[in-house]
Write a protein that holds these residues in place. Structure first.
Motif, mmCIF file in Angstrom:
data_model
loop_
_atom_site.group_PDB
_atom_site.id
_atom_site.type_symbol
_atom_site.label_atom_id
_atom_site.label_comp_id
_atom_site.label_asym_id
_atom_site.label_seq_id
_atom_site.Cartn_x
_atom_site.Cartn_y
_atom_site.Cartn_z
ATOM 1 N N VAL A 37 -68.326 40.853 51.922
ATOM 2 C CA VAL A 37 -68.017 40.163 53.170
ATOM 3 C C VAL A 37 -69.096 39.117 53.473
ATOM 4 C CG1 VAL A 37 -69.231 41.889 54.605
ATOM 5 C CG2 VAL A 37 -67.427 40.466 55.614
ATOM 6 N N VAL A 38 -68.656 37.953 53.918
ATOM 7 C CA VAL A 38 -69.597 36.890 54.270
ATOM 8 C C VAL A 38 -69.630 36.771 55.785
ATOM 9 C CG1 VAL A 38 -70.195 34.455 54.053
ATOM 10 C CG2 VAL A 38 -69.146 35.656 52.120
ATOM 11 N N VAL A 39 -70.812 36.990 56.337
ATOM 12 C CA VAL A 39 -71.027 36.920 57.779
ATOM 13 C C VAL A 39 -72.011 35.793 58.050
ATOM 14 C CG1 VAL A 39 -71.689 38.199 59.843
ATOM 15 C CG2 VAL A 39 -70.787 39.421 57.859
ATOM 16 N N ASN A 40 -71.607 34.839 58.860
ATOM 17 C CA ASN A 40 -72.529 33.772 59.248
ATOM 18 C C ASN A 40 -72.111 33.220 60.608
ATOM 19 O OD1 ASN A 40 -70.418 31.882 58.769
ATOM 20 N ND2 ASN A 40 -71.083 31.567 56.649
ATOM 21 N N LYS A 41 -72.657 32.085 60.999
ATOM 22 C CA LYS A 41 -72.402 31.566 62.340
ATOM 23 C C LYS A 41 -70.976 31.055 62.529
ATOM 24 C CE LYS A 41 -77.259 30.537 63.153
ATOM 25 N NZ LYS A 41 -78.313 29.522 63.373
ATOM 26 N N HIS A 42 -70.244 30.915 61.442
ATOM 27 C CA HIS A 42 -68.838 30.536 61.524
ATOM 28 C C HIS A 42 -67.912 31.721 61.253
ATOM 29 C CE1 HIS A 42 -69.583 25.963 60.585
ATOM 30 N NE2 HIS A 42 -70.250 26.397 61.637
ATOM 31 N N ARG A 43 -68.493 32.847 60.852
ATOM 32 C CA ARG A 43 -67.683 33.979 60.405
ATOM 33 C C ARG A 43 -68.151 35.260 61.102
ATOM 34 N NH1 ARG A 43 -64.824 33.134 55.706
ATOM 35 N NH2 ARG A 43 -65.104 35.322 55.091
ATOM 36 N N GLN A 44 -67.526 35.563 62.208
ATOM 37 C CA GLN A 44 -67.863 36.757 62.988
ATOM 38 C C GLN A 44 -67.289 38.006 62.312
ATOM 39 O OE1 GLN A 44 -66.077 36.851 66.903
ATOM 40 N NE2 GLN A 44 -67.879 37.833 67.789
ATOM 41 N N LEU A 45 -67.990 39.112 62.466
ATOM 42 C CA LEU A 45 -67.485 40.377 61.928
ATOM 43 C C LEU A 45 -66.153 40.733 62.576
ATOM 44 C CD1 LEU A 45 -70.606 42.702 61.685
ATOM 45 C CD2 LEU A 45 -69.011 42.190 59.837
ATOM 46 N N ASN A 46 -65.263 41.298 61.785
ATOM 47 C CA ASN A 46 -63.963 41.728 62.287
ATOM 48 C C ASN A 46 -63.706 43.163 61.828
ATOM 49 O OD1 ASN A 46 -61.388 41.779 63.354
ATOM 50 N ND2 ASN A 46 -60.453 40.748 61.602
ATOM 51 N N PRO A 47 -63.722 44.130 62.759
ATOM 52 C CA PRO A 47 -63.884 43.969 64.204
ATOM 53 C C PRO A 47 -65.337 43.689 64.595
ATOM 54 C CG PRO A 47 -63.752 46.287 63.659
ATOM 55 C CD PRO A 47 -63.488 45.556 62.377
ATOM 56 N N THR A 48 -65.519 43.081 65.746
ATOM 57 C CA THR A 48 -66.856 42.695 66.200
ATOM 58 C C THR A 48 -67.792 43.885 66.306
ATOM 59 O OG1 THR A 48 -65.834 40.919 67.485
ATOM 60 C CG2 THR A 48 -68.120 41.454 67.988
ATOM 61 N N GLY A 49 -67.267 45.029 66.741
ATOM 62 C CA GLY A 49 -68.097 46.222 66.895
ATOM 63 C C GLY A 49 -68.095 47.121 65.678
ATOM 64 N N TYR A 50 -67.830 46.563 64.509
ATOM 65 C CA TYR A 50 -67.733 47.334 63.265
ATOM 66 C C TYR A 50 -68.922 48.286 63.059
ATOM 67 C CZ TYR A 50 -68.065 48.252 58.237
ATOM 68 O OH TYR A 50 -68.199 48.861 57.006
ATOM 69 N N VAL A 51 -68.601 49.510 62.651
ATOM 70 C CA VAL A 51 -69.609 50.508 62.281
ATOM 71 C C VAL A 51 -69.243 51.028 60.891
ATOM 72 C CG1 VAL A 51 -70.669 52.735 62.813
ATOM 73 C CG2 VAL A 51 -69.965 51.210 64.676
ATOM 74 N N PRO A 52 -70.123 50.903 59.909
ATOM 75 C CA PRO A 52 -69.823 51.391 58.559
ATOM 76 C C PRO A 52 -69.474 52.872 58.572
ATOM 77 C CG PRO A 52 -71.796 50.044 58.549
ATOM 78 C CD PRO A 52 -71.457 50.289 59.989
ATOM 79 N N GLY A 53 -68.567 53.252 57.708
ATOM 80 C CA GLY A 53 -68.127 54.643 57.666
ATOM 81 C C GLY A 53 -69.118 55.583 57.011
ATOM 82 N N SER A 54 -69.948 55.062 56.110
ATOM 83 C CA SER A 54 -70.910 55.920 55.408
ATOM 84 C C SER A 54 -72.267 55.250 55.384
ATOM 85 C CB SER A 54 -70.431 56.176 53.970
ATOM 86 O OG SER A 54 -70.272 54.966 53.269
#
Length: 217
Positions: A37-54
């Protein structure tokens, strides 16, 4: 993108393939749980409040399972070579990132803060795939001079062997939107890390053919 293809692209001065060409080869750049996954100033995490499962503990810090296993191998190899590396900051939740970002805004102002820390929901640390590292001595902690320390040199030279890249490389501020961070390691998997090394492509945005992201949209 294979090393051979990317090398040909660079040698001919051609434009890198669009992101769809790379994604079709099996890389998911959009899903928060993806290893690429690429996260940067143009690419917000989806979902925003994502929490990894492990999340796996790594000397007081946490990483996603795959990244944690790779990091442990990386650190053990470094120690065998006489280099002691200390994990400083791994997974950070949305709320933790918000607190960190707000502290930078108060200290430096928003414009400078945006070059030093991601806004909540835009941080690689929230993916559980990023680890800030340091020397056991504390020398040059979270400073550009870290690149010249034993841990910094080990990360730059050997990180790719374990699937890590220096996510915010020198000279790429106009692409990544962040100042040089030789301590910020991002797990992308061994195939991508090795291909980036072999092709000499330093920024993840450039490797996947994404637009530059120097500022928030």
């Amino acid at each position: 993108m294979t090393g051979a293809v990317a090398g040909l692209v660079l040698s001919l001065g051609m434009i890198a393939p669009p992101v769809t060409a790379v994604a079709s080869a099996g890389y998911d750049l959009d899903t928060a749980s993806s290893l690429q996954v690429v996260v940067n100033k143009h690419r917000q995490l989806n979902p925003t409040g994502y929490v990894p499962g492990s999340l796996v503990a790594v000397q007081g810090e946490r990483l996603r399972a795959q990244a944690a296993d790779a990091y442990k191998q990386f650190a053990r190899a470094a120690k065998s070579a006489g280099v002691n590396i200390l994990p400083i900051s791994g997974y950070r939740s949305f709320s933790q990132q918000a607190s960190l970002y707000d502290s930078y805004v108060r200290q430096y102002g928003q414009a400078t803060a945006d070059t030093l820390a991601a806004r909540p929901g835009y941080s690689e640390h929230q993916t559980g795939l990023a680890m800030d590292i340091g020397n056991a001595s504390g020398t040059c902690a979270l400073q550009a001079c870290f690149a010249n320390t034993p841990a910094g040199k080990w990360a730059a030279t050997h990180g790719w062997e374990y699937g890590f890249i220096i996510r915010y490389p020198t000279g790429a501020e106009g692409t990544t939107g962040y100042t040089y961070e030789p301590w910020h390691m991002r797990y992308v998997g061994r195939a991508v890390a090795q291909d980036m090394k072999d092709t000499g492509i330093a920024a993840l945005e450039d490797y996947f053919g994404l637009e530059k992201a120097p500022d928030y949209l």
